[in-house]
Write a protein that holds these residues in place. Structure first.
Motif, PDB file in Angstrom:
ATOM      1  N   LEU A 188       0.825  -1.204   0.000  1.00 37.29           N
ATOM      2  CA  LEU A 188       0.000   0.000   0.000  1.00 37.29           C
ATOM      3  C   LEU A 188       0.863   1.260   0.000  1.00 37.29           C
ATOM      4  CD1 LEU A 188      -2.766   1.394   0.230  1.00 37.29           C
ATOM      5  CD2 LEU A 188      -2.597   1.127   2.722  1.00 37.29           C
ATOM      6  N   ILE A 189       1.881   1.289   0.851  1.00 33.76           N
ATOM      7  CA  ILE A 189       2.759   2.463   0.933  1.00 33.76           C
ATOM      8  C   ILE A 189       3.547   2.646  -0.359  1.00 33.76           C
ATOM      9  CG2 ILE A 189       4.754   3.457   2.125  1.00 33.76           C
ATOM     10  CD1 ILE A 189       3.802   2.124   4.682  1.00 33.76           C
ATOM     11  N   ALA A 190       4.068   1.542  -0.895  1.00 32.53           N
ATOM     12  CA  ALA A 190       4.843   1.621  -2.132  1.00 32.53           C
ATOM     13  C   ALA A 190       3.982   2.152  -3.278  1.00 32.53           C
ATOM     14  CB  ALA A 190       5.412   0.249  -2.481  1.00 32.53           C
ATOM     15  N   ALA A 191       2.741   1.660  -3.372  1.00 26.89           N
ATOM     16  CA  ALA A 191       1.839   2.128  -4.427  1.00 26.89           C
ATOM     17  C   ALA A 191       1.519   3.606  -4.254  1.00 26.89           C
ATOM     18  CB  ALA A 191       0.547   1.299  -4.410  1.00 26.89           C
ATOM     19  N   TYR A 192       1.287   4.020  -3.019  1.00 23.59           N
ATOM     20  CA  TYR A 192       0.973   5.426  -2.760  1.00 23.59           C
ATOM     21  C   TYR A 192       2.155   6.327  -3.151  1.00 23.59           C
ATOM     22  CZ  TYR A 192      -0.227   9.709  -0.288  1.00 23.59           C
ATOM     23  OH  TYR A 192      -0.501  11.016   0.023  1.00 23.59           O
ATOM     24  N   CYS A 193       3.350   5.922  -2.775  1.00 20.19           N
ATOM     25  CA  CYS A 193       4.542   6.728  -3.082  1.00 20.19           C
ATOM     26  C   CYS A 193       4.760   6.835  -4.584  1.00 20.19           C
ATOM     27  CB  CYS A 193       5.770   6.123  -2.407  1.00 20.19           C
ATOM     28  SG  CYS A 193       5.798   6.271  -0.617  1.00 20.19           S
ATOM     29  N   TYR A 194       4.520   5.729  -5.290  1.00 21.27           N
ATOM     30  CA  TYR A 194       4.704   5.745  -6.745  1.00 21.27           C
ATOM     31  C   TYR A 194       3.699   6.687  -7.409  1.00 21.27           C
ATOM     32  CZ  TYR A 194       4.822   4.223 -11.587  1.00 21.27           C
ATOM     33  OH  TYR A 194       4.916   4.210 -12.949  1.00 21.27           O
ATOM     34  N   VAL A 195       2.435   6.574  -7.006  1.00 23.96           N
ATOM     35  CA  VAL A 195       1.403   7.443  -7.563  1.00 23.96           C
ATOM     36  C   VAL A 195       1.669   8.895  -7.194  1.00 23.96           C
ATOM     37  CG1 VAL A 195      -1.059   8.024  -7.485  1.00 23.96           C
ATOM     38  CG2 VAL A 195      -0.335   5.630  -7.638  1.00 23.96           C
ATOM     39  N   ARG A 196       2.114   9.114  -5.964  1.00 28.14           N
ATOM     40  CA  ARG A 196       2.412  10.475  -5.499  1.00 28.14           C
ATOM     41  C   ARG A 196       3.522  11.106  -6.342  1.00 28.14           C
ATOM     42  NH1 ARG A 196       2.681  14.913  -4.206  1.00 28.14           N
ATOM     43  NH2 ARG A 196       2.495  15.902  -2.163  1.00 28.14           N
TER      44      ARG A 196
END
Length: 381
Positions: A188-196
């Motif tokens: 979840l964190i990795a996906a959020y950081c990538y999208v961010r």
């Protein structure tokens, strides 16, 4: 006012009064009939929260919050490095032997290997058909170790503003713990950081290409989480079954007294809904799912202590479009699924959120939220 002295706003005074009233009701309606060690409960849920709030007021006054988080992060990184070292060279390669053993009572009584008192082998996991030791560091179970690492990871990433590559080590440590929940949070964190990072690079414009990439990232993340959870169910069915039983037993105990619960530490109210096997001499009678403890023992009234500040902070961060939305969501998930309600760190974080809420309109002294202007050197670099 002199530097170092603590000043109180009206909000702080009202909060202290309100919490004192809330705690008094908690004592006389939920605790007194069942809590044998009243002094310990008062220290943990009255003295400590008040002290933490005072401490954060003092830190903010003296610009010491950043230093506090950095020292905490350094401590956890040291624990993680030591644990990973002994996990690789002790548990996996067997180049280092355990120095002693320790008898613990965690659900059942059993003996665990100890590596010089700084690393312990507590549980195993199945990986591609092979049984290996789970990295739990100095903790009794992987979810607890993952909880500490996740809190550190969130602090490093969103408060200390460490780059994505800088916190990769913590991602690896969580994976070695074999915690399905911890691994899901990492995804979840990795996906959020990538999208961010993608949105920052495109000036926050949702172009067609950006929408497509976000959709693909979301689908991949969901598939990975499902795979992790499915693998955990297949290879660790016993543990998953116990977690599910905990939720069912806790819910059944809670609905009997939904508002005020059955009394703090009234374990019998939950045990009445457990199977006979779990209550036997060799059974696992411990509760491992966090929110059911709170609801079954103290009902909605006690759950407000943990849930209310998170929801209020989440609402505030949504209004400000802050990155700390993801922090609130993850912390809420930790409260619900991991048994962390009684940890000192959890109490500290709850009061940290209250401190932020009490000072949320102080624009010059706001020490939690980042500025709206975000450069390419921040999250996800």
């Amino acid at each position: 006012m002199n530097k170092g002295m603590v000043s109180f706003s009206n909000r702080h005074v009202y909060f202290y009064i309100g919490y004192a009233i809330y705690f008094s009701v908690l004592i006389f309606t939920l605790v007194y009939p069942y809590e044998q060690n009243m002094k310990a409960f008062i220290v943990r849920f009255l003295v400590l929260p008040f002290s933490f709030l005072l401490y954060f007021i003092f830190l903010k006054k003296n610009n010491g919050v950043h230093s506090f988080f950095r020292k905490f992060s350094l401590l956890i990184h040291i624990i993680a490095v030591v644990a990973l070292f002994f996990w690789i060279f002790g548990s996996l390669l067997h180049w280092i032997n355990a120095s002693s053993s320790l008898v613990i009572n965690w659900g059942t009584t059993y003996k665990i290997p100890s590596f010089f008192g700084v690393y312990f082998e507590t549980q195993n996991m199945q990986v591609f058909g092979q049984t290996i030791v789970r990295n739990t560091a100095i903790f009794t179970e992987p979810p607890m170790f993952s909880y500490i690492i996740i809190i550190t990871l969130l602090g490093d990433l969103f408060y200390l503003k460490a780059g994505f590559r800088d916190i990769g080590f913590l991602f690896i440590v969580i994976l070695t713990s074999g915690s399905a929940f911890g691994t899901s949070i990492v995804v979840l964190i990795a996906a959020y950081c990538y999208v961010r990072r993608l949105l920052v690079a495109n000036g926050y414009y949702f172009t067609r290409q950006v929408k497509q990439i976000i959709s693909i990232t979301g689908c991949i993340s969901i598939v990975l989480v499902i795979f992790v959870l499915y693998n955990r169910i297949v290879n660790g069915g016993g543990s998953v079954s116990i977690h599910m039983q905990d939720f069912v037993c806790g819910y059944q105990a809670w609905i009997n007294h939904p508002f005020i619960g059955n009394g703090l530490n009234n374990f019998q109210s939950i045990a009445d809904h457990m199977s006979v096997i779990r209550l036997g001499s060799n059974g696992n009678s411990g509760i491992s799912s966090g929110i059911v403890y709170v609801l079954a023992y103290g009902g909605i009234y006690w759950a407000l202590f943990y849930i209310l500040p998170i929801l209020l902070d989440l609402k505030y961060n949504l209004m400000k479009k802050s990155d700390f939305v993801i922090v609130d969501i993850i912390f809420l998930l930790l409260i619900i699924f991991v048994e962390v309600y009684n940890l000192t760190l959890t109490l500290l974080l709850v009061m940290l959120i209250w401190q932020h809420l009490l000072d949320k309109d102080d624009r010059q002294l706001n020490w939690v939220h980042r500025r709206k202007s975000i450069s390419n050197t921040e999250i996800g670099k």
